[in-house]
Write a protein that holds these residues in place. Sequence first.
Motif, mmCIF file in Angstrom:
data_model
loop_
_atom_site.group_PDB
_atom_site.id
_atom_site.type_symbol
_atom_site.label_atom_id
_atom_site.label_comp_id
_atom_site.label_asym_id
_atom_site.label_seq_id
_atom_site.Cartn_x
_atom_site.Cartn_y
_atom_site.Cartn_z
ATOM 1 N N SER A 177 0.766 -0.806 0.241
ATOM 2 C CA SER A 177 -0.377 -0.139 -0.009
ATOM 3 C C SER A 177 0.872 1.443 -0.207
ATOM 4 O O SER A 177 0.682 2.439 -0.729
ATOM 5 C CB SER A 177 -1.014 -0.296 1.382
ATOM 6 N N GLN A 178 1.831 1.192 0.586
ATOM 7 C CA GLN A 178 2.776 2.674 0.984
ATOM 8 C C GLN A 178 3.302 2.701 -0.374
ATOM 9 O O GLN A 178 3.477 3.815 -0.643
ATOM 10 C CB GLN A 178 3.896 2.215 2.000
ATOM 11 N N MET A 179 3.511 1.706 -0.627
ATOM 12 C CA MET A 179 4.668 1.461 -2.351
ATOM 13 C C MET A 179 3.613 2.179 -3.755
ATOM 14 O O MET A 179 4.249 2.792 -4.252
ATOM 15 C CB MET A 179 4.766 -0.030 -2.912
ATOM 16 N N PHE A 180 2.293 1.577 -3.177
ATOM 17 C CA PHE A 180 1.333 2.333 -4.349
ATOM 18 C C PHE A 180 1.298 3.792 -4.073
ATOM 19 O O PHE A 180 1.180 4.803 -5.048
ATOM 20 C CB PHE A 180 -0.179 1.710 -4.055
ATOM 21 N N PHE A 181 0.749 4.898 -2.971
ATOM 22 C CA PHE A 181 0.724 5.502 -2.498
ATOM 23 C C PHE A 181 2.130 6.821 -3.035
ATOM 24 O O PHE A 181 2.087 8.188 -2.894
ATOM 25 C CB PHE A 181 0.520 6.001 -1.171
ATOM 26 N N ILE A 182 3.519 6.155 -2.621
ATOM 27 C CA ILE A 182 4.244 6.741 -2.913
ATOM 28 C C ILE A 182 4.565 7.223 -4.949
ATOM 29 O O ILE A 182 4.964 8.282 -4.781
ATOM 30 C CB ILE A 182 5.887 6.062 -2.428
ATOM 31 N N HIS A 183 3.985 6.401 -5.391
ATOM 32 C CA HIS A 183 4.487 6.061 -6.771
ATOM 33 C C HIS A 183 2.968 6.519 -7.446
ATOM 34 O O HIS A 183 3.800 7.898 -8.157
ATOM 35 C CB HIS A 183 4.337 4.805 -7.010
ATOM 36 N N ALA A 184 2.119 6.356 -7.243
ATOM 37 C CA ALA A 184 1.310 7.313 -7.320
ATOM 38 C C ALA A 184 0.865 8.609 -7.054
ATOM 39 O O ALA A 184 0.719 9.261 -8.558
ATOM 40 C CB ALA A 184 0.020 6.547 -7.364
ATOM 41 N N THR A 204 1.267 3.548 -12.368
ATOM 42 C CA THR A 204 2.057 3.379 -11.171
ATOM 43 C C THR A 204 0.652 2.438 -10.582
ATOM 44 O O THR A 204 2.124 1.383 -9.687
ATOM 45 C CB THR A 204 2.225 4.101 -9.901
ATOM 46 N N ILE A 205 -0.359 1.955 -10.935
ATOM 47 C CA ILE A 205 -1.070 1.109 -10.526
ATOM 48 C C ILE A 205 -0.452 -0.819 -10.067
ATOM 49 O O ILE A 205 -1.291 -1.139 -9.270
ATOM 50 C CB ILE A 205 -2.640 1.220 -10.183
ATOM 51 N N SER A 206 0.333 -0.908 -10.948
ATOM 52 C CA SER A 206 0.754 -2.323 -11.126
ATOM 53 C C SER A 206 2.095 -2.439 -10.602
ATOM 54 O O SER A 206 2.555 -3.882 -10.042
ATOM 55 C CB SER A 206 0.686 -2.533 -12.597
ATOM 56 N N PHE A 207 2.587 -1.476 -9.972
ATOM 57 C CA PHE A 207 4.277 -1.668 -9.374
ATOM 58 C C PHE A 207 3.336 -2.507 -8.274
ATOM 59 O O PHE A 207 4.051 -3.814 -8.069
ATOM 60 C CB PHE A 207 4.521 -0.278 -8.664
ATOM 61 N N PRO A 208 2.232 -2.531 -7.438
ATOM 62 C CA PRO A 208 2.807 -3.406 -6.030
ATOM 63 C C PRO A 208 2.186 -4.764 -6.509
ATOM 64 O O PRO A 208 2.690 -6.041 -6.219
ATOM 65 C CB PRO A 208 1.813 -2.522 -5.132
ATOM 66 N N SER A 209 0.707 -5.160 -7.402
ATOM 67 C CA SER A 209 1.205 -5.978 -8.851
ATOM 68 C C SER A 209 2.363 -6.863 -8.756
ATOM 69 O O SER A 209 2.649 -7.841 -8.880
ATOM 70 C CB SER A 209 0.569 -6.818 -9.789
ATOM 71 N N TYR A 220 10.780 3.198 3.684
ATOM 72 C CA TYR A 220 9.858 2.733 3.107
ATOM 73 C C TYR A 220 9.710 2.265 2.099
ATOM 74 O O TYR A 220 11.517 1.830 1.474
ATOM 75 C CB TYR A 220 9.564 4.250 2.948
ATOM 76 N N CYS A 221 8.867 1.783 1.443
ATOM 77 C CA CYS A 221 8.787 0.815 0.613
ATOM 78 C C CYS A 221 8.098 1.132 -0.870
ATOM 79 O O CYS A 221 7.439 1.390 -1.331
ATOM 80 C CB CYS A 221 7.820 -0.173 0.471
ATOM 81 N N GLU A 222 9.562 1.216 -2.077
ATOM 82 C CA GLU A 222 9.744 1.408 -3.171
ATOM 83 C C GLU A 222 9.648 0.381 -4.241
ATOM 84 O O GLU A 222 10.064 -0.524 -3.547
ATOM 85 C CB GLU A 222 11.213 2.511 -3.030
ATOM 86 N N VAL A 270 13.172 -0.707 -4.535
ATOM 87 C CA VAL A 270 13.838 -1.991 -4.122
ATOM 88 C C VAL A 270 13.258 -2.543 -3.030
ATOM 89 O O VAL A 270 14.668 -3.765 -3.067
ATOM 90 C CB VAL A 270 14.008 -0.818 -2.385
ATOM 91 N N VAL A 271 12.296 -3.035 -3.268
ATOM 92 C CA VAL A 271 11.163 -3.977 -2.919
ATOM 93 C C VAL A 271 11.898 -5.684 -4.041
ATOM 94 O O VAL A 271 12.142 -6.433 -3.715
ATOM 95 C CB VAL A 271 10.266 -4.020 -2.148
ATOM 96 N N VAL A 272 12.061 -5.039 -5.268
ATOM 97 C CA VAL A 272 12.073 -5.654 -6.929
ATOM 98 C C VAL A 272 13.395 -6.509 -6.191
ATOM 99 O O VAL A 272 13.741 -7.864 -6.681
ATOM 100 C CB VAL A 272 11.519 -5.389 -7.992
ATOM 101 N N LYS A 273 14.823 -5.727 -5.114
ATOM 102 C CA LYS A 273 16.185 -6.450 -5.540
ATOM 103 C C LYS A 273 16.162 -7.219 -4.530
ATOM 104 O O LYS A 273 17.198 -7.840 -4.556
ATOM 105 C CB LYS A 273 16.811 -4.705 -4.965
ATOM 106 N N LEU A 274 15.285 -7.177 -3.684
ATOM 107 C CA LEU A 274 15.057 -8.995 -2.716
ATOM 108 C C LEU A 274 15.210 -9.940 -3.704
ATOM 109 O O LEU A 274 14.725 -10.896 -3.037
ATOM 110 C CB LEU A 274 13.982 -8.080 -1.658
ATOM 111 N N ALA A 275 13.985 -10.173 -4.816
ATOM 112 C CA ALA A 275 13.369 -11.058 -5.513
ATOM 113 C C ALA A 275 14.347 -12.577 -5.439
ATOM 114 O O ALA A 275 15.551 -11.075 -6.268
ATOM 115 C CB ALA A 275 12.807 -10.748 -6.002
ATOM 116 N N CYS A 276 14.105 -13.118 -5.677
ATOM 117 C CA CYS A 276 15.405 -13.530 -6.022
ATOM 118 C C CYS A 276 14.652 -14.586 -7.565
ATOM 119 O O CYS A 276 15.343 -15.416 -8.412
ATOM 120 C CB CYS A 276 15.623 -15.250 -5.448
ATOM 121 N N GLY A 277 13.818 -13.823 -8.267
ATOM 122 C CA GLY A 277 13.514 -14.710 -9.112
ATOM 123 C C GLY A 277 14.072 -13.620 -10.303
ATOM 124 O O GLY A 277 14.375 -12.858 -10.043
#
Length: 317
Positions: free
Chosen positions: A101-108, A158-163, A180-182, A185-192
């Motif tokens: 949710s924070q990610m959405f509000f920041i980017h939107a 930007t609504i697709s960023f969280p999904s 905060y959740c940008e 920054v979150v995507v860089k934690l992914a292993c895929g």
Amino acid sequence: MILCNNSCLFPHTFFLAGIPELTAVHIWISLPFCFMFLLAVTGNGVLLFLIRTERSLHQPMFFFLAMLSFADLVLSLSTVPKMLVIFWFGATAISSYSCLSQMFFIHAFSAVESGVLVAMALDRFVAICNPLRYAIILTPAVVAKIGGMVVLRGVGLTISFPSLAHRLPYCGSHTIAYTYCEHMVVVKLACGATTVDNLYAFTVAIFLGVGDMAFIAYSYGQIMRTVIHFPSPEARAKAGSTCTAHVCVILFFYGPGFLSVIMQRFGPTTASAAKVILANLYLLFPPALDPIVYGVKTKQIREHLCKILSPNQIGPT
């Protein structure tokens, strides 16, 4: 090749580490953060109140300013309280859906703010380059449509960023080395594979940042061409003063914003203290300073604020 099981699903909780290398002085860092947060909430709240209650401020320029203040309030309220909780109490945990949710509000609302700055540049362009047709071009209906398009564009892009972030596997650390959740920054934690996320985020950043700045630069280029042909220095100075506040706000928003985007996408994967502080300034500076700039540089706002603070005073100051 990384083998994933159920532990690779989107985690229930992330952890916001705050500012790396400076955790020992988080309490001191919180003081300017808290001060800027109070400035942002108070200043933007006052601007919205003045524009809402004073009929003489019901003009296109102030309508766009109200949108800017609202976007600044949303950005502040969706990020700074959690920052302060981290600094004061060390409460770093954030639920996955709160993070999204924070990610959405920041980017939107960053996208909305960029669009509002474009709309304000258009307003100044019409006011200075075609003043006799200002009321005909920027009618209330047109202004409302521009505002609606700014919001729809910002949310739609930007609504697709969280999904996008939610669909990735996370089989390593769940600690975000930021306050905060940008999205990236979150995507860089992914292993895929994150190619889609990287390309889409970069495309949106280029479209919004470069595209909006190009339009603003073009508008001010035309304004300068018009102003230099004004017959008197007084007229040139008056026209320039009407744009000063907007130019300052543009610098506050795009300056730290571009540096933060570049560092997050092309900088080292580890988050240094300077990198995180710059990312925080991107969210703290514009909401705190925008109301001050417009309050100081805009005569109508100064006069109405003085009326409220000094109701017995006769005449404008």
